[in-house]
Design a protein around this motif. Structure first.
Motif, mmCIF file in Angstrom:
data_model
loop_
_atom_site.group_PDB
_atom_site.id
_atom_site.type_symbol
_atom_site.label_atom_id
_atom_site.label_comp_id
_atom_site.label_asym_id
_atom_site.label_seq_id
_atom_site.Cartn_x
_atom_site.Cartn_y
_atom_site.Cartn_z
ATOM 1 N N LEU A 80 33.671 -40.816 5.760
ATOM 2 C CA LEU A 80 33.762 -41.278 7.149
ATOM 3 C C LEU A 80 32.545 -40.889 7.976
ATOM 4 O O LEU A 80 32.318 -41.461 9.040
ATOM 5 N N GLY A 81 31.787 -39.886 7.520
ATOM 6 C CA GLY A 81 30.615 -39.437 8.268
ATOM 7 C C GLY A 81 30.951 -38.624 9.494
ATOM 8 O O GLY A 81 30.112 -38.478 10.390
ATOM 9 N N ARG A 82 32.142 -38.055 9.517
ATOM 10 C CA ARG A 82 32.537 -37.235 10.665
ATOM 11 C C ARG A 82 33.658 -36.292 10.251
ATOM 12 O O ARG A 82 34.318 -36.503 9.243
ATOM 13 N N LYS A 83 33.821 -35.230 11.063
ATOM 14 C CA LYS A 83 34.832 -34.231 10.748
ATOM 15 C C LYS A 83 35.351 -33.606 12.040
ATOM 16 O O LYS A 83 34.568 -33.263 12.935
ATOM 17 N N GLY A 84 36.658 -33.448 12.137
ATOM 18 C CA GLY A 84 37.236 -32.750 13.264
ATOM 19 C C GLY A 84 37.061 -31.250 13.100
ATOM 20 O O GLY A 84 37.278 -30.696 12.017
ATOM 21 N N PHE A 85 36.651 -30.586 14.175
ATOM 22 C CA PHE A 85 36.485 -29.135 14.171
ATOM 23 C C PHE A 85 36.805 -28.628 15.561
ATOM 24 O O PHE A 85 36.280 -29.153 16.552
ATOM 25 N N TRP A 86 37.652 -27.590 15.627
ATOM 26 C CA TRP A 86 38.132 -27.088 16.909
ATOM 27 C C TRP A 86 38.784 -28.249 17.647
ATOM 28 O O TRP A 86 39.716 -28.857 17.154
ATOM 29 N N LYS A 87 38.250 -28.636 18.808
ATOM 30 C CA LYS A 87 38.800 -29.781 19.529
ATOM 31 C C LYS A 87 37.813 -30.946 19.537
ATOM 32 O O LYS A 87 37.975 -31.896 20.319
ATOM 33 N N LEU A 88 36.813 -30.871 18.670
ATOM 34 C CA LEU A 88 35.722 -31.841 18.676
ATOM 35 C C LEU A 88 35.771 -32.738 17.444
ATOM 36 O O LEU A 88 36.365 -32.396 16.424
ATOM 37 N N LEU A 89 35.127 -33.898 17.545
ATOM 38 C CA LEU A 89 34.879 -34.752 16.388
ATOM 39 C C LEU A 89 33.372 -34.805 16.217
ATOM 40 O O LEU A 89 32.655 -35.328 17.083
ATOM 41 N N LEU A 90 32.884 -34.247 15.111
ATOM 42 C CA LEU A 90 31.452 -34.085 14.898
ATOM 43 C C LEU A 90 30.937 -35.068 13.855
ATOM 44 O O LEU A 90 31.548 -35.258 12.807
ATOM 45 N N ASN A 91 29.792 -35.676 14.151
ATOM 46 C CA ASN A 91 29.117 -36.508 13.162
ATOM 47 C C ASN A 91 28.468 -35.606 12.116
ATOM 48 O O ASN A 91 28.045 -34.484 12.409
ATOM 49 N N LEU A 92 28.390 -36.114 10.897
ATOM 50 C CA LEU A 92 27.801 -35.370 9.793
ATOM 51 C C LEU A 92 26.681 -36.177 9.150
ATOM 52 O O LEU A 92 26.545 -37.376 9.382
ATOM 53 N N SER A 93 25.908 -35.499 8.326
ATOM 54 C CA SER A 93 24.959 -36.160 7.429
ATOM 55 C C SER A 93 24.887 -35.313 6.169
ATOM 56 O O SER A 93 25.403 -34.191 6.137
ATOM 57 N N PRO A 94 24.242 -35.818 5.112
ATOM 58 C CA PRO A 94 24.127 -35.009 3.886
ATOM 59 C C PRO A 94 23.378 -33.696 4.101
ATOM 60 O O PRO A 94 23.445 -32.808 3.249
ATOM 61 N N ALA A 95 22.682 -33.552 5.242
ATOM 62 C CA ALA A 95 21.889 -32.343 5.502
ATOM 63 C C ALA A 95 22.709 -31.198 6.055
ATOM 64 O O ALA A 95 22.183 -30.086 6.185
ATOM 65 N N VAL A 96 23.985 -31.440 6.390
ATOM 66 C CA VAL A 96 24.781 -30.379 7.004
ATOM 67 C C VAL A 96 26.055 -30.124 6.224
ATOM 68 O O VAL A 96 26.626 -31.021 5.586
#
Length: 288
Positions: A80-96
């Motif tokens: 999906l290229g994103r992940k929920g963390f705490w109360k946020l929805l964060l974008n991801l990439s292969p670098a993180v």
């Protein structure tokens, strides 16, 4: 591919669960629901309250693609290229690194030592997607922070997440190794989730981790402590007097990391457990 004739949300969800269960995927029901929501645009509420809503062949084709990737052990967050963390929805990439629930303990601890209107500065060393830093700043509107990382690609993700959350004006980002180049006694709080897995253990990790998280964010060297040895003295240096440091650790690293922090000059050094009752966060204070 699942039959598309009169394919309803509930049929699609049940079929997705069966596929993932057959592939021995952990949490097949949750993963199936998340992928179904992403493929169709429907919500969890839609699935529960209107389970016989039809989905289109195009939506089913997208779901089939997602399921095929998950069967090959690609994590849902990577699909999906994103992940929920705490109360946020964060974008991801292969670098993180995909942010983990246990890291939320670190965020929770810092927030519990501050007040909602408190103005303070915080550094997140090895910021990755920005999970720790941005979660803190999102809850503390008077606070400002800095995230450092050696990866420019990771910093780009963190900057993007900060902008999307509307807190880019309170979050700065710098390409450097840990705290290299930062001024002495310049932060009230410092946090970090450094790489702490022993090099020889990495090949034994689940495919979701070893094949998809950046090795740079996993590999802690032969002892698993390389990053802490480099990081801890700088933590002490950049903290203001009376400031606090929070470090995430591996389950068997409490004594070693506590020792490094005490050697650097920290006092009140303590290890706290996560919700799985594993040692997870080492905390220390700089003498005022």
């Amino acid at each position: 591919m699942t039959e598309t004739t009169d394919l309803t949300l509930v049929k699609a969800w049940n079929g997705a669960q069966k596929r993932l269960k057959a592939a021995h995927i952990d949490s097949p029901a949750i993963d199936a629901r998340l992928l179904l929501e992403a493929a169709t645009g429907f919500t969890r509420t839609d699935i529960i309250t209107d389970p016989y809503k039809l989905i289109t062949p195009e939506q089913n084709a997208k779901l089939d693609d997602y399921l095929s990737r998950r069967e090959k052990r690609v994590p849902v967050a990577r699909i999906l290229g994103r992940k929920g963390f705490w109360k946020l929805l964060l974008n991801l990439s292969p670098a993180v690194l995909v942010p983990r629930p246990e890291t939320e303990c670190l965020v929770d601890m810092i927030l519990k030592t501050t007040t909602p209107d408190q103005a303070f500065t915080v550094a997140d060393l090895g910021v990755g997607s920005g999970a720790i830093l941005l979660s803190i700043l999102s809850e503390r509107p008077a606070a400002k922070g800095l995230g450092t990382d050696v990866s420019e690609e990771a910093l780009a993700v963190a900057r993007d997440n900060a902008a999307n959350l509307g807190i880019g004006n309170r979050a700065a980002f710098l390409r450097t190794s840990w705290a290299s180049g930062l001024d002495d006694e310049s932060f009230d709080y410092v946090a970090s989730n450094p790489p702490y897995i022993q090099s020889h253990v990495i090949p034994t990790l689940d495919p979701e981790v070893k094949d998809h998280d950046p090795i740079l964010a996993l590999d802690g060297g032969e002892s698993g402590l390389d990053a802490y040895i480099d990081l801890v003295p700088d933590l002490y240096r950049i903290l203001k007097k009376g400031g606090g440091a929070w470090l995430e650790i591996g389950y068997d690293q409490s004594a070693a990391v506590e020792g490094l922090m005490k050697k650097a000059g920290f006092f009140n050094v303590t290890t706290f457990k996560d919700l799985s009752d594993q040692p997870r966060i080492v905390v220390g204070t700089k003498i005022a």
